[in-house]
Scaffold this motif. Sequence first.
Motif, PDB file in Angstrom:
ATOM      1  N   VAL A   1     111.556  61.431  44.711  1.00 19.64           N
ATOM      2  CA  VAL A   1     112.103  61.150  43.381  1.00 19.64           C
ATOM      3  C   VAL A   1     112.978  59.902  43.440  1.00 19.64           C
ATOM      4  CG1 VAL A   1     113.645  61.990  41.539  1.00 19.64           C
ATOM      5  CG2 VAL A   1     112.001  63.557  42.606  1.00 19.64           C
ATOM      6  N   TYR A   2     113.793  59.832  44.478  1.00 20.53           N
ATOM      7  CA  TYR A   2     114.676  58.675  44.633  1.00 20.53           C
ATOM      8  C   TYR A   2     113.867  57.379  44.739  1.00 20.53           C
ATOM      9  CZ  TYR A   2     118.319  55.637  46.464  1.00 20.53           C
ATOM     10  OH  TYR A   2     119.204  54.597  46.635  1.00 20.53           O
TER      11      TYR A   2
ATOM     12  N   PRO B   1     112.213  55.929  32.746  1.00 22.63           N
ATOM     13  CA  PRO B   1     111.129  56.913  32.672  1.00 22.63           C
ATOM     14  C   PRO B   1     111.582  58.266  32.117  1.00 22.63           C
ATOM     15  CG  PRO B   1     111.890  56.660  34.935  1.00 22.63           C
ATOM     16  CD  PRO B   1     112.568  55.587  34.133  1.00 22.63           C
ATOM     17  N   VAL B   2     110.660  58.942  31.439  1.00 18.45           N
ATOM     18  CA  VAL B   2     110.886  60.334  31.047  1.00 18.45           C
ATOM     19  C   VAL B   2     110.485  61.206  32.228  1.00 18.45           C
ATOM     20  CG1 VAL B   2     110.527  59.937  28.574  1.00 18.45           C
ATOM     21  CG2 VAL B   2     108.575  60.517  30.019  1.00 18.45           C
ATOM     22  N   ILE B   3     110.864  62.479  32.168  1.00 22.74           N
ATOM     23  CA  ILE B   3     110.620  63.354  33.314  1.00 22.74           C
ATOM     24  C   ILE B   3     109.139  63.394  33.710  1.00 22.74           C
ATOM     25  CG2 ILE B   3     110.728  65.375  31.746  1.00 22.74           C
ATOM     26  CD1 ILE B   3     111.727  66.651  34.704  1.00 22.74           C
ATOM     27  N   ASP B   4     108.234  63.409  32.737  1.00 25.15           N
ATOM     28  CA  ASP B   4     106.818  63.527  33.089  1.00 25.15           C
ATOM     29  C   ASP B   4     106.288  62.307  33.841  1.00 25.15           C
ATOM     30  OD1 ASP B   4     106.163  66.188  32.267  1.00 25.15           O
ATOM     31  OD2 ASP B   4     106.468  65.518  30.208  1.00 25.15           O
ATOM     32  N   SER B   5     106.838  61.131  33.553  1.00 22.42           N
ATOM     33  CA  SER B   5     106.435  59.948  34.324  1.00 22.42           C
ATOM     34  C   SER B   5     106.915  60.069  35.763  1.00 22.42           C
ATOM     35  CB  SER B   5     107.038  58.668  33.742  1.00 22.42           C
ATOM     36  OG  SER B   5     106.850  58.623  32.372  1.00 22.42           O
ATOM     37  N   VAL B   6     108.125  60.577  35.935  1.00 16.60           N
ATOM     38  CA  VAL B   6     108.660  60.746  37.293  1.00 16.60           C
ATOM     39  C   VAL B   6     107.820  61.783  38.037  1.00 16.60           C
ATOM     40  CG1 VAL B   6     110.701  61.315  38.678  1.00 16.60           C
ATOM     41  CG2 VAL B   6     110.995  60.218  36.434  1.00 16.60           C
ATOM     42  N   TRP B   7     107.555  62.879  37.355  1.00 18.35           N
ATOM     43  CA  TRP B   7     106.782  63.965  37.972  1.00 18.35           C
ATOM     44  C   TRP B   7     105.404  63.471  38.407  1.00 18.35           C
ATOM     45  CZ3 TRP B   7     103.918  68.392  35.109  1.00 18.35           C
ATOM     46  CH2 TRP B   7     103.531  69.375  36.028  1.00 18.35           C
ATOM     47  N   GLU B   8     104.738  62.751  37.498  1.00 17.21           N
ATOM     48  CA  GLU B   8     103.412  62.221  37.794  1.00 17.21           C
ATOM     49  C   GLU B   8     103.433  61.305  39.019  1.00 17.21           C
ATOM     50  OE1 GLU B   8     101.384  60.712  34.172  1.00 17.21           O
ATOM     51  OE2 GLU B   8     100.611  59.193  35.570  1.00 17.21           O
ATOM     52  N   ALA B   9     104.431  60.440  39.070  1.00 14.07           N
ATOM     53  CA  ALA B   9     104.517  59.497  40.185  1.00 14.07           C
ATOM     54  C   ALA B   9     104.794  60.229  41.498  1.00 14.07           C
ATOM     55  CB  ALA B   9     105.616  58.472  39.903  1.00 14.07           C
TER      56      ALA B   9
ATOM     57  N   GLN C   1     104.101  63.254  42.251  1.00 13.34           N
ATOM     58  CA  GLN C   1     102.954  64.066  42.658  1.00 13.34           C
ATOM     59  C   GLN C   1     101.961  63.292  43.522  1.00 13.34           C
ATOM     60  OE1 GLN C   1     101.997  65.590  38.647  1.00 13.34           O
ATOM     61  NE2 GLN C   1     101.608  67.546  39.647  1.00 13.34           N
ATOM     62  N   ARG C   2     101.941  61.977  43.396  1.00  8.76           N
ATOM     63  CA  ARG C   2     101.055  61.176  44.235  1.00  8.76           C
ATOM     64  C   ARG C   2     101.463  61.313  45.703  1.00  8.76           C
ATOM     65  NH1 ARG C   2     102.128  56.151  41.130  1.00  8.76           N
ATOM     66  NH2 ARG C   2     101.791  57.053  39.079  1.00  8.76           N
ATOM     67  N   GLU C   3     102.775  61.490  45.915  1.00 12.60           N
ATOM     68  CA  GLU C   3     103.271  61.646  47.278  1.00 12.60           C
ATOM     69  C   GLU C   3     103.313  63.128  47.674  1.00 12.60           C
ATOM     70  OE1 GLU C   3     107.270  60.117  49.541  1.00 12.60           O
ATOM     71  OE2 GLU C   3     106.692  59.085  47.696  1.00 12.60           O
ATOM     72  N   LEU C   4     103.721  63.967  46.734  1.00 13.75           N
ATOM     73  CA  LEU C   4     103.856  65.400  46.980  1.00 13.75           C
ATOM     74  C   LEU C   4     103.087  66.159  45.897  1.00 13.75           C
ATOM     75  CD1 LEU C   4     107.737  65.391  47.536  1.00 13.75           C
ATOM     76  CD2 LEU C   4     106.019  65.482  49.337  1.00 13.75           C
ATOM     77  N   PRO C   5     101.790  66.400  46.135  1.00 10.53           N
ATOM     78  CA  PRO C   5     100.928  66.963  45.079  1.00 10.53           C
ATOM     79  C   PRO C   5     101.383  68.328  44.550  1.00 10.53           C
ATOM     80  CG  PRO C   5      99.635  66.197  46.958  1.00 10.53           C
ATOM     81  CD  PRO C   5     101.058  66.122  47.371  1.00 10.53           C
ATOM     82  N   ASN C   6     102.129  69.080  45.366  1.00  7.75           N
ATOM     83  CA  ASN C   6     102.473  70.430  44.932  1.00  7.75           C
ATOM     84  C   ASN C   6     103.851  70.564  44.300  1.00  7.75           C
ATOM     85  OD1 ASN C   6     100.016  71.504  45.864  1.00  7.75           O
ATOM     86  ND2 ASN C   6     100.833  71.509  47.961  1.00  7.75           N
ATOM     87  N   ILE C   7     104.525  69.463  44.128  1.00  4.07           N
ATOM     88  CA  ILE C   7     105.881  69.561  43.592  1.00  4.07           C
ATOM     89  C   ILE C   7     105.837  70.011  42.128  1.00  4.07           C
ATOM     90  CG2 ILE C   7     106.056  67.126  42.872  1.00  4.07           C
ATOM     91  CD1 ILE C   7     109.023  67.304  44.037  1.00  4.07           C
TER      92      ILE C   7
ATOM     93  N   TYR D   1     112.855  68.055  37.762  1.00  8.75           N
ATOM     94  CA  TYR D   1     113.922  68.123  36.765  1.00  8.75           C
ATOM     95  C   TYR D   1     115.271  68.414  37.447  1.00  8.75           C
ATOM     96  CZ  TYR D   1     116.834  69.601  32.952  1.00  8.75           C
ATOM     97  OH  TYR D   1     117.885  69.720  32.083  1.00  8.75           O
ATOM     98  N   ARG D   2     115.260  69.368  38.356  1.00  5.33           N
ATOM     99  CA  ARG D   2     116.497  69.752  39.047  1.00  5.33           C
ATOM    100  C   ARG D   2     117.046  68.563  39.847  1.00  5.33           C
ATOM    101  NH1 ARG D   2     115.332  72.771  43.079  1.00  5.33           N
ATOM    102  NH2 ARG D   2     113.806  73.961  41.894  1.00  5.33           N
ATOM    103  N   ILE D   3     116.160  67.868  40.528  1.00  5.36           N
ATOM    104  CA  ILE D   3     116.577  66.723  41.339  1.00  5.36           C
ATOM    105  C   ILE D   3     117.155  65.623  40.446  1.00  5.36           C
ATOM    106  CG2 ILE D   3     115.732  64.851  42.830  1.00  5.36           C
ATOM    107  CD1 ILE D   3     113.693  66.989  43.927  1.00  5.36           C
ATOM    108  N   LEU D   4     116.488  65.345  39.340  1.00  7.20           N
ATOM    109  CA  LEU D   4     116.977  64.304  38.424  1.00  7.20           C
ATOM    110  C   LEU D   4     118.348  64.686  37.862  1.00  7.20           C
ATOM    111  CD1 LEU D   4     113.685  63.451  36.498  1.00  7.20           C
ATOM    112  CD2 LEU D   4     114.933  61.916  38.042  1.00  7.20           C
ATOM    113  N   THR D   5     118.502  65.964  37.537  1.00 12.66           N
ATOM    114  CA  THR D   5     119.782  66.435  37.012  1.00 12.66           C
ATOM    115  C   THR D   5     120.883  66.289  38.058  1.00 12.66           C
ATOM    116  OG1 THR D   5     118.577  68.007  35.644  1.00 12.66           O
ATOM    117  CG2 THR D   5     120.930  68.393  35.882  1.00 12.66           C
TER     118      THR D   5
END
Length: 154
Positions: free
Chosen positions: A32-33, A43-51, A53-59, A65-69
């Motif tokens: 995430v960092y 970015p909105v949360i879904d853009s972060v999540w999508e990105a 997931q390329r590194e960690l598909p199961n996240i 959300y918790r990490i961003l918070t």
Amino acid sequence: MDSQLDRDPVCREFRALCRKLGWRVTASRLAVYRFVRGNKSHPVIDSVWEAVQRELPNISRESVYRILTDFADKGVIYQLEKPDVVARYDSNPRRHDHFYCERCGRVFDFSADEVDAIARAAANKLGAITRVEARVTGICEECLRKEQTRTRRP
Ligand SMILES: [Zn+2]
Ligand SMILES: [Zn+2]
């Protein structure tokens, strides 16, 4: 994390940050960092999540959300809007500015007309400006008073 990652400057930077914050370095926090660091797209949360997931598909979205918070709480990033924000309607359509209380959520009007000229001069190359509004975030007088009386009590 293995030593291969130690050669990665972002990873090294993140390790130092975690040390400062007293956090454990995890692969998900690092991913995430890596995405939000220096990211200018707000970015909105879904853009972060999508990105991520390329590194960690199961996240999960919840983990992101918790990490961003957590990042926002520690001032690593800044959360532009609260997630539960609802549309607000201002009875005054004329140019003015707003103070947002982060405790009670109330919004107060003020006027800093100088901001208008300064912002227009600074932003005019980005497009046609239709409105300038300064947004100040803080703790309102009433909430400050409540906090003071609370801390004064035994
Ligand atoms: Zn308040
Ligand atoms: Zn207003």
